[in-house]
Scaffold this motif. Sequence first.
Motif: not given
Length: 511
Positions: A113-130
Amino acid sequence: MPADEYIVEMRHITKRFPGIVANDDISLGIKKGEIFALLGENGAGKSTLMSMLFGMYEPDEGEIYIRGKRERISSPNHATRLNIGMVHQHFKLVSNYTIAENIILGIEPKKMAGLFPVVDIKGTNEKVAALSRQYGLEVDPTARIENVNVSTQQRVEILKMLYREAEILIFDEPTAVLTPQEIEFLLQIIRGLRDQGKTIILITHKLEEIKQVADRCAILNRGKLIDVLDVASTTTQTMANLMVGREVDFTVTKSPAQFGPEVLRVEHLTVKNADGFPVVKDVSFTVKAGEIFAIAGVSGNGQTEIADAVAGMLPAAEGSITMDGADVTHASVRERSDLGLSYIPEDRQSVGLVLDFPLSDNLALKNYYKPPFCQKGILDHAAFEAYAEKLAETYDVRSGQGVRTITRSMSGGNQQKAIIAREIELSSKLMIFVQPTRGLDIGAIENIHRQIITERNKGRAVLLISLELDEIMGLADTIGVIFSGQMLKIAPAETMTTNEVGQYMMGVKQA
Ligand SMILES: Nc1ncnc2c1ncn2[C@@H]1O[C@H](COP(=O)(O)OP(=O)(O)OP(=O)(O)O)[C@@H](O)[C@H]1O
Ligand SMILES: [Mg+2]
């Protein structure tokens, strides 16, 4: 068979804890793609053996080979890298995190997110759902653990393993906390995982489950490997006898009931949950001396809340509770206990025991403030220990360092036996047993059932709550069936068939 036919091989594994050899020179091999069951009495060493495979302990002696290669599995992270996953006997989830957060914990996918790494919550939720769709383990990734039931929590634990790409899946008593319907579902999931080429190790006390899904079964007894059997060609009776070391009798024998005076009267009881929603609705029943009154019902229909309200753990929103003629609707837990109430709660670890206290303290939790444990305000530890020694012997509570053992280190089943010992020994007029045999081995179940009947024959009033219909049919004098917070039917046990009780439990049949 050459060693490389085994995906897991344990050679001469020994593990000692203070005062006990938990695993004594165990050698066994597990084949890729099989369901391998582990059977043994409470404290036989099943969880310990699997904890070593999962890197929670290292063996004192012996070697572990994974896919033919010698490994020193030094931590659960190391086990994860070897594609080994474990669902523990007592779940290890963070209750105020969401399901998805629990699943990714420790291996959070990051994005910039800009210069900083953040946890990708949206991607995670999608991956868990899949993932959850792929394996038929439906969950809502955004729900918090504290708001979901045990069966969902267990799905989360399974998804957590699958997310980490586990190939060797260890299940430690996964069905102990589930309802019969949930068990069927889980066994299907386990079979499905095997069919996809995963290797499954299943610890369970339920012989029918082993019969249903397992290919082979290892039997442990007091730390030693007794035998490894081919399940298809072995009867459950043989398995039972081998594990207990004697002939096991599955039938419960019970003399006709002799009811005495009424001990418990519950009238128009309504109990609300934290959100103010009624979970017990206008329930009335009585339990007499010498009577086993059993409440049958599918989990979550209000039965545990009835027990909690009678024990004083939950307030009654409406209605009254009378014990031995005294109105205890608003009495404290200790007042009720002093009037003669024993309570074996559903959750042994958070309600039933103080895990970091020694066994001796836990066995006296209900009467430590009375003589002989307390004289003129001073606790007498020798009295605690003498009392505990007697109970541990009578109720066959096994542990490494006797009554000084810290309760947390005891095997799950022996923790349960400790609670039962403490509560039965109080000789209370009213005894509430909620799921008393959960997690116990078949020999221990046989003992507890006998003890419950003995107490009833001595004239105690017993309120039994169980999800196991067999247990209810075997023990009850009177059956009350609860559905959606309402007592649909109350009748003498001999007038109802298992089938009928089942229909009321599903709310299909109305009184
Ligand atoms: N961390 C520990 N510290 C001390 N003793 C331990 C520890 N873990 C297990 N033990 C002891 O090792 C023995 C085997 O325990 P284990 O938990 O492996 O039994 P189990 O076969 O899984 O029993 P259950 O069916 O009751 O779960 C028990 O006597 C237990 O008290
Ligand atoms: Mg165990």
